[in-house]
Design an enzyme around this catalytic site. Structure first.
Site, PDB file in Angstrom:
ATOM      1  N   ILE A   1       0.667  -0.976   0.017  1.00 55.73           N
ATOM      2  CA  ILE A   1      -0.137   0.039  -0.026  1.00 55.73           C
ATOM      3  C   ILE A   1       0.792   1.195   0.033  1.00 55.73           C
ATOM      4  O   ILE A   1       0.309   2.257  -0.083  1.00 55.73           O
ATOM      5  CB  ILE A   1      -0.853   0.103   1.172  1.00 55.73           C
ATOM      6  CG1 ILE A   1      -0.305   0.046   2.498  1.00 55.73           C
ATOM      7  CG2 ILE A   1      -2.023  -1.096   1.070  1.00 55.73           C
ATOM      8  CD1 ILE A   1      -1.067  -0.007   3.700  1.00 55.73           C
ATOM      9  N   GLY A   2       2.057   1.088  -0.029  1.00 53.87           N
ATOM     10  CA  GLY A   2       3.130   2.308   0.107  1.00 53.87           C
ATOM     11  C   GLY A   2       4.596   1.942  -0.058  1.00 53.87           C
ATOM     12  O   GLY A   2       4.965   0.761   0.307  1.00 53.87           O
TER      13      GLY A   2
ATOM     14  N   GLY B   1       8.554   4.119   0.441  1.00 54.27           N
ATOM     15  CA  GLY B   1       9.238   5.363   0.708  1.00 54.27           C
ATOM     16  C   GLY B   1      10.655   4.998   0.788  1.00 54.27           C
ATOM     17  O   GLY B   1      11.087   3.906   0.751  1.00 54.27           O
TER      18      GLY B   1
ATOM     19  N   SER C   1      12.318   4.540   3.525  1.00 57.36           N
ATOM     20  CA  SER C   1      12.922   3.640   4.497  1.00 57.36           C
ATOM     21  C   SER C   1      12.433   2.261   4.453  1.00 57.36           C
ATOM     22  O   SER C   1      13.027   1.477   4.933  1.00 57.36           O
ATOM     23  CB  SER C   1      12.529   4.163   5.861  1.00 57.36           C
ATOM     24  OG  SER C   1      11.235   4.412   6.052  1.00 57.36           O
ATOM     25  N   GLY C   2      11.382   2.097   3.659  1.00 57.94           N
ATOM     26  CA  GLY C   2      10.837   0.702   3.368  1.00 57.94           C
ATOM     27  C   GLY C   2       9.585   0.585   2.705  1.00 57.94           C
ATOM     28  O   GLY C   2       9.159   1.910   2.250  1.00 57.94           O
ATOM     29  N   LYS C   3       9.159  -0.564   2.550  1.00 61.29           N
ATOM     30  CA  LYS C   3       7.628  -0.594   1.638  1.00 61.29           C
ATOM     31  C   LYS C   3       6.773  -1.038   2.762  1.00 61.29           C
ATOM     32  O   LYS C   3       7.008  -1.781   3.850  1.00 61.29           O
ATOM     33  CB  LYS C   3       7.878  -2.066   0.684  1.00 61.29           C
ATOM     34  CG  LYS C   3       6.811  -2.179  -0.129  1.00 61.29           C
ATOM     35  CD  LYS C   3       7.012  -3.408  -1.076  1.00 61.29           C
ATOM     36  CE  LYS C   3       8.478  -2.915  -2.102  1.00 61.29           C
ATOM     37  NZ  LYS C   3       8.454  -4.075  -3.273  1.00 61.29           N
ATOM     38  N   VAL C   4       5.609  -0.728   2.511  1.00 61.86           N
ATOM     39  CA  VAL C   4       4.626  -0.960   3.548  1.00 61.86           C
ATOM     40  C   VAL C   4       3.286  -2.134   2.845  1.00 61.86           C
ATOM     41  O   VAL C   4       2.888  -1.613   1.925  1.00 61.86           O
ATOM     42  CB  VAL C   4       3.803   0.545   3.933  1.00 61.86           C
ATOM     43  CG1 VAL C   4       2.597   0.062   4.813  1.00 61.86           C
ATOM     44  CG2 VAL C   4       4.798   1.225   4.490  1.00 61.86           C
TER      45      VAL C   4
ATOM     46  N   LYS D   1       5.469  -2.410   8.005  1.00 62.80           N
ATOM     47  CA  LYS D   1       6.626  -1.643   7.310  1.00 62.80           C
ATOM     48  C   LYS D   1       7.697  -2.699   7.230  1.00 62.80           C
ATOM     49  O   LYS D   1       8.346  -3.009   8.220  1.00 62.80           O
ATOM     50  CB  LYS D   1       6.941  -0.335   7.598  1.00 62.80           C
ATOM     51  CG  LYS D   1       8.185   0.185   7.162  1.00 62.80           C
ATOM     52  CD  LYS D   1       8.613   1.539   7.610  1.00 62.80           C
ATOM     53  CE  LYS D   1       7.837   2.714   7.555  1.00 62.80           C
ATOM     54  NZ  LYS D   1       8.610   3.889   7.894  1.00 62.80           N
TER      55      LYS D   1
ATOM     56  N   ASP E   1      10.831  15.031   8.976  1.00 64.12           N
ATOM     57  CA  ASP E   1      10.411  14.727   7.575  1.00 64.12           C
ATOM     58  C   ASP E   1       8.886  14.886   7.472  1.00 64.12           C
ATOM     59  O   ASP E   1       8.073  14.240   7.074  1.00 64.12           O
ATOM     60  CB  ASP E   1      10.693  13.306   7.314  1.00 64.12           C
ATOM     61  CG  ASP E   1      10.353  13.071   5.662  1.00 64.12           C
ATOM     62  OD1 ASP E   1      10.682  14.185   4.842  1.00 64.12           O
ATOM     63  OD2 ASP E   1      10.381  11.848   4.886  1.00 64.12           O
TER      64      ASP E   1
END
Length: 1012
Positions: free
Chosen positions: A698-699, A701, A703-706, A720, A820
């Site tokens: 679902i996302g 970024g 720092s990682g994948k969610v 995450k 951030d």
């Protein structure tokens, strides 16, 4: 014949002059045609003008262009080549503060008469020309600061023998400082901070500072801060007798401060902080009689303060914090007349503070915390009523806090905890109007809490615990209102009832009144404190029943009412406390059965008439009809069974712990074994979250994948998975994981995303969050769903996010900076409540050393301007980013939209341009919002402008932002009757708008709001 010759000669001269002027004009017109002039400042650059000498930014000598000054013009585009070949008489070129980009045009080097060249704060990039010094021999001023140049500084810079100012700060230069700089005998200012210099031992360097700098005897300013300079500071300063400013801070310099530095008799500012310097402060420091600022904080220095330092009467800032200094404070420091900042915290200083410290009427900050100081607190630190911060915590101060501080109306922060201070608190201190932090805990203060506390309407944190305060809690405390977030009065001798007015503290998140002698009932008004996360009223003499109104505290995680005299039953309404993790009502006089939902985390010990679950009723039926002996046997059997279960569980826990310790110690364990750590009540099993399906992403970024994961019970969580680290990035990867876990694991706030647990094995780190069904603010605001966000919803999102950030900045100890803040990190639950998320690069300020980061974190379009070139982390950087989010909510635009703002512009500049242009103000408001909301939107836009002020010091605090948003809360819309009554008035307004006055009305309204 003679007349004809003269006529021809004059014509030739005119043609030559006219041709030259035309060529220069054509070159400038070509320059204009290649750039974007957003504010039309170059509108009078027109071919119909006979000469460019009358054009904006252009000056001429003898009808030839000698100056092109476009400083801070809002122009953008590539620096066009080929025009400077025509401007051969140019002596001054200033395009600093613009958005010009591209490489330096090679034909610029044809302008051999250049004396002044400024391209600072532009988007210029690339390498500096190798023959720069050879081609521009007359240059006296060269400024390329805050551009994007790369590579080394060419040796030819040493050929600029006329140079007086050289500014190459924050330009991404690397390599080394060329020793040829020592040739610049006329140089007065050398600014080379924030680059990436490295050490090359074959370049006659000591560390990375060339010894040839000793030749710069005319130098006034030497700034080499925030580079990669290493090694010792060379003892080269004996001949630099004109130096007034020296900045070598934020490097990796080692060893002692060289004695030659004490020969800089003209120096006023000396910044050596954040290095690895050792040894003591040189005794010769007393020679520097003009010294105004001396900063050696964040080093490994030791020893005592030399007495000669106390003789320097011009000092305004003395900053020695985070070193290993010992000994006493020279008493002469108390006589300094101009002192403003006195920061010596986190050392091992002993003895008393000079009793006369405060002779200066300008003293604003005194921070001597985390030392071994004792004795009395000097009475005159607020002599000029300028003192804003009095920070003395973790010392051995004794005696009273002088009454003089009760008259110090400028105080914002008083932190004197963990000392042995005694006596009553100065009466005026309770109601100090600007006070935000009053932290007095763990002392021996006595007396009563002053009724003037109600005047401290900016107070956000009041910590009085572990003292000897007596009397009642004044009802006036309710007058603080929504500012107060944390209230701790535990461990005192307070008596009387808890005032009903405590329910007026609508933003309170932590309330501790335990370990006092309070009596009476629990006020039902506590149920108004809907943001409470922790409530502790234990160890008092409270009577009556538990108010059902506590069931409204839906964010409550800890509820401790133990060791009181409460009676009656446990209200069923408490079943609604879905966030509750600790429910302690032990040792009261409660009766009945506790609600089923509270059983897993309830402590009801010491209430003989209170039972839980199957113990209630079922236990009696099981033993009814048994003989006494049978009942005893039954009880013994049950006891042994329970003991056996506990033994088995305990053995498993010990084995599990031992296995983890072995794994941490490097023993070989199963490669796929997982270690799960929970931070909230949760029944998640490792197997439920470790098998992740790429179809459920679902996302993603930095720092990682969610992933969205549906648990067997139907609940959803967001998992995450941090990016897998490469071998050379393991440390950074580990830091990112630990940072987010340590930051989020301890936080309890309704507007901070909840970290349920973390799960890790040898190769993978997983963070499990509560699932947010409406995604992020960015997802909705900048998609086809934006129409679902009316202004009321947008405002609630803004206010919720502000509350979350204010909690991080003001109520977490140590303070937490997000670093951030952006719309994609503001997540929305089912009710569009905002939850601040993604703390992968959050920074916990456990020590002041953490204030400076090694690289810029954040996202383009949200980064505060000062952060990009100073790397100084502060709460004002978060506030700038939040201001950008507010602009997104008001405008519906993204922070970066090149087609709308221009290639190198952003939403902040675009909004400011519209504000400055009365004709276009209405364009900033998102047309997806109703025109009825325009006034409310303008109020929030004003707050956004304050948050994005270029000067960090002019931005409000996050707590002030929350207060301003409260004042900007949208007014209720008129009902049908009111609408009918005002129909005639609205009709007149509509007619006026049709005549073209509506836009002006909006513009004037915004102008008024902005100027207030």
């Amino acid at each position: 014949m003679y007349t004809t010759s003269v006529f021809v000669c004059v014509c030739v001269c005119v043609c030559v002059l006219g041709g030259g002027g035309d060529a220069e004009g054509q070159a400038l017109l070509e320059f204009k045609s290649n750039i974007t002039d957003a504010n039309q400042l170059l509108i009078n650059w027109d071919a119909s003008d006979a000469t460019p000498c009358n054009w904006t930014g252009v000056n001429c000598t003898s009808n030839s262009v000698t100056t092109l000054d476009l400083w801070n013009f809002n122009i953008s585009g590539p620096m066009p080549p080929g025009i400077f070949g025509q401007l051969t008489n140019l002596t001054h070129l200033n395009v600093g503060g613009t958005s010009l980009n591209g490489n330096i045009p090679t034909d610029l080097l044809n302008c051999s008469k250049l004396v002044f060249l400024n391209m600072s704060s532009t988007w210029m990039a690339g390498l500096l020309p190798l023959d720069l010094g050879e081609k521009l021999p007359l240059l006296q001023y060269l400024d390329f600061s805050f551009a994007s140049f790369v590579g080394p500084i060419p040796d030819s810079v040493g050929d600029l023998l006329q140079l007086e100012t050289l500014k190459l700060a924050e330009t991404n230069f690397s390599g080394f400082l060329p020793s040829s700089i020592g040739n610049l005998q006329n140089l007065r200012e050398l600014f080379m901070g924030f680059n990436n210099f490295t050490s090359l031992k074959d370049c006659n360097l000591v560390g990375t500072i060339p010894e040839s700098l000793a030749n710069l005897t005319a130098l006034n300013w030497l700034w080499l801060n925030a580079n990669n300079l290493s090694g010792r500071i060379p003892d080269i300063f004996g001949r630099m007798t004109n130096l007034t400013g020296l900045d070598l801070s934020q490097n990796s310099l080692t060893e002692e401060i060289p004695p030659g530095i004490c020969q800089l008799l003209a120096v006023e500012y000396m910044d050596l902080w954040q290095n690895f310097l050792s040894g003591g402060i040189p005794e010769g420091i007393g020679n520097l009689t003009k010294l105004i600022r001396f900063d050696v904080s964040q080093n490994n220095m030791s020893g005592t303060i030399p007495p000669s330092l106390g003789t320097l009467q011009q000092i305004e800032e003395l900053t020695l914090w985070q070193n290993n200094f010992t000994g006493g404070i020279p008493p002469q420091i108390g006589d300094w007349q101009y002192l403003t900042d006195f920061k010596i915290f986190q050392n091992s200083f002993t003895g008393n503070l000079p009793y006369n410290l405060g002779s200066s009427t300008s003293l604003t900050i005194v921070d001597v915390s985390m030392n071994l100081l004792d004795g009395l607190v000097p009475p005159n630190l607020c002599n000029g009523n300028q003192l804003t911060e009095l920070i003395l915590f973790q010392n051995n101060f004794s005696g009273p806090l002088p009454d003089t501080y009760g008259n110090c109306s400028a105080l914002v922060k008083v932190e004197v905890y963990e000392n042995s201070l005694s006596g009553p608190v100065p009466i005026g201190l309770w109601g100090s109007p600007l006070m935000q932090f009053l932290t007095l805990y763990d002392n021996k203060f006595n007396g009563t809490i002053g009724t003037g506390i109600g005047m401290a309407t900016n107070l956000g944190s009041l910590l009085l615990n572990e003292n000897a305060f007596t009397g009642s809690i004044p009802s006036e405390i309710g007058q603080i209102g929504s500012a107060l977030h944390k209230l701790d009065m535990s461990g005192n001798d307070l008596s009387g009832p808890i005032p009903l007015e405590i329910g007026n503290l609508s933003s309170l998140q932590d309330l501790y009144l335990d370990a006092n002698a309070l009596i009476g009932s629990i006020p039902p008004t506590i149920g108004n404190l809907t943001r409470l996360v922790q409530l502790n009223l234990s160890c008092n003499g409270l009577t009556g029943t538990i108010p059902a109104s506590l069931g409204a505290l839906t964010d409550l995680g800890i509820l401790d009412l133990s060791y009181n005299k409460l009676s009656g039953d446990v209200p069923a309404a408490l079943s609604s406390l879905q966030q509750l993790e600790t429910f302690n009502v032990s040792y009261n006089q409660l009766s009945g059965e506790i609600p089923q939902d509270l059983i897993p985390f309830a402590n009801i010990e010491g209430n003989p008439n209170l039972c839980a679950g199957s113990v209630c009723g079922g236990g009696n039926s099981t033993t009814s009809g048994m003989s006494k002996t049978a009942k005893i046997s039954w009880v013994v059997g049950v006891t042994f069974a329970v003991a056996a279960i506990l033994l088995i569980v305990g053995s498993c826990c010990i084995c599990r712990k031992y296995h983890i310790l072995l794994f941490k110690a490097g023993h070989q364990g199963p490669p796929d074994s997982w270690h799960l750590t929970s931070f909230h009540k949760t029944f998640i099993d490792e197997s439920e979250i470790t098998n992740l399906d790429e179809d459920n992403v679902i996302g993603s970024g930095g720092s990682g994948k969610v992933y969205k994961v549906v648990l067997p019970n139907g609940d959803c969580v967001a998992v995450k998975k941090l990016w897998t680290a490469k071998k050379d990035e393991l440390l950074l990867h580990d830091y990112g994981f630990k940072s987010e876990v340590e930051t989020l694991g301890s936080i309890r706030h309704r507007n901070i995303v909840k970290l349920l647990c973390c799960c890790s094995n040898k190769d993978t780190n997983l963070l499990v969050y509560e699932y947010m069904p409406n995604g992020s603010l960015d997802d909705i605001l900048h998609s086809t769903k934006t129409g679902t966000l009316d202004w009321g919803t947008r405002f609630r999102i803004a206010f919720g996010a502000a509350q979350g950030l204010a909690y991080l900045h003001h109520d977490c100890s140590p303070q937490i900076l997000h670093r951030d803040v952006k719309s994609s990190n503001i997540l929305l639950d089912l009710d569009y409540e905002a939850h601040v998320a993604d703390f992968g690069i959050a920074k916990t300020l456990s020590t002041a050393y953490s204030n400076y980061m090694s690289n810029v974190a954040g996202s383009r379009g949200y980064i505060a301007p000062e952060y990009g070139y100073t790397l100084k982390v502060g709460e004002k950087s978060d506030i700038y980013s939040f201001g950008v989010v507010l602009m997104e909510l008001v405008t519906g635009k993204r922070p970066l939209e090149p087609k709308l703002y221009g290639e190198n512009n952003d939403i902040v500049n675009w909004v400011y341009e519209k504000v400055e242009s009365k004709q276009e103000l209405y364009q900033v408001l998102d047309p997806n919002c109703s025109k009825d909301d325009h006034n409310d939107m303008l109020l929030v836009l004003r707050i956004a402008l304050l948050c994005t002020n270029m000067l960090p010091s002019n931005r409000p605090s996050m707590r002030e932002v929350v207060m301003m948003l409260l004042e900007a809360t949208p007014k209720p819309k008129k009902n049908f009757v009111e609408l009918e009554e005002s129909a005639e008035e609205e009709e007149e307004e509509e007619k006026a708008e049709k005549k073209g006055h509506g836009g002006k009305q909006d513009d004037d309204t915004l102008q008024v709001l902005i100027m207030q």
